[in-house]
Scaffold this active site. Sequence first.
Site, mmCIF file in Angstrom:
data_model
loop_
_atom_site.group_PDB
_atom_site.id
_atom_site.type_symbol
_atom_site.label_atom_id
_atom_site.label_comp_id
_atom_site.label_asym_id
_atom_site.label_seq_id
_atom_site.Cartn_x
_atom_site.Cartn_y
_atom_site.Cartn_z
ATOM 1 N N CYS A 111 0.813 -1.175 -0.116
ATOM 2 C CA CYS A 111 -0.138 -0.040 0.123
ATOM 3 C C CYS A 111 0.938 1.285 -0.107
ATOM 4 O O CYS A 111 1.389 1.406 -0.921
ATOM 5 C CB CYS A 111 -0.997 0.011 1.245
ATOM 6 S SG CYS A 111 -2.465 1.149 1.010
ATOM 7 N N HIS A 206 -3.709 -5.354 0.507
ATOM 8 C CA HIS A 206 -3.141 -5.622 1.699
ATOM 9 C C HIS A 206 -3.124 -7.185 1.733
ATOM 10 O O HIS A 206 -4.179 -7.565 2.529
ATOM 11 C CB HIS A 206 -3.838 -4.988 2.804
ATOM 12 C CG HIS A 206 -3.624 -3.435 3.269
ATOM 13 N ND1 HIS A 206 -2.648 -3.001 3.889
ATOM 14 C CD2 HIS A 206 -4.272 -2.548 2.648
ATOM 15 C CE1 HIS A 206 -2.572 -1.619 3.902
ATOM 16 N NE2 HIS A 206 -3.440 -1.175 3.189
ATOM 17 N N GLU A 208 -1.466 -8.852 3.934
ATOM 18 C CA GLU A 208 -1.477 -9.188 5.331
ATOM 19 C C GLU A 208 -2.773 -8.981 6.365
ATOM 20 O O GLU A 208 -2.758 -9.657 7.537
ATOM 21 C CB GLU A 208 -0.228 -8.358 6.265
ATOM 22 C CG GLU A 208 -0.873 -7.048 6.463
ATOM 23 C CD GLU A 208 -0.890 -5.997 5.390
ATOM 24 O OE1 GLU A 208 -1.132 -4.582 5.556
ATOM 25 O OE2 GLU A 208 -0.922 -6.375 3.913
#
Length: 264
Positions: A111, A206, A208
């Site tokens: 990001c 994202h 994660e």
Amino acid sequence: MKVVAEGGRRMRRYALLLAANDSEYVRKVYGGYFEVFVRAFGDGDSDGGEAWDLFRAVDGELPREDEVAGYDGFVISGSPNDAYADDLWILRLCLLIRELVAMRKRLLGICFGHQVICRALGGRVGKARGGWDIGIREVAMADPLPPFRFLDAVRQGLPAPYAKITEIHQDEVWELPVGADLLASSSKTDVEVFCAGDRVLGIQGHPEYTNDILLNLVDRLSSAGSITMAFAEDVKSQLENTEPDREFWLKLCKSFLKTETEEA
């Protein structure tokens, strides 16, 4: 100095350059964003095969020049800050990025990290022309892909013809640095994934994030008036009906960080 794990393997070392402060929710549930990233991108083995360190870049904390050489790879996190801003810590981070690229260190940007790497290498970043992108987005991979070994994870495991990823951003890459390759795009964002050779990888989404982290962020944005209640409800409704291809993205990130190359 090489750190050796059990069995004679050299211990790999990675650094997370955290560009955001821990939210109360993530700190309470996960122990902070550092733990989120290590759970996502770390090996999770018990034999001490790798080690991760945290540098709070947002607070001006970056690895010293004499520390950089000891790391196999670096990850730059997301951030509520603009990658094109001229805050001192962002300018210092840009200088470090150029140093890491010159040293051929593996560098993964997520990001904000994806955007600030582009900026540091000569690309252009700005406000997303389509406004906020929040939720699960279908990302189409380029065809053909560059012949880098870490992309074997994509070739062998693409959910086809696209991979869904968690998004929450209002900035985007407008123009890639010279020599960079576009790896993926979506209907909302032209540059979803890029690489600059086989040592630099940027991902706008994202990998994660778990759904609960995204939902907490949506609630916070809604409460702050950054997005409307209707927008927030639409995101929540989408999450009830679809999921990101998280394992695919985590496999790609791990492959990038840990694949040996002929030059290594």
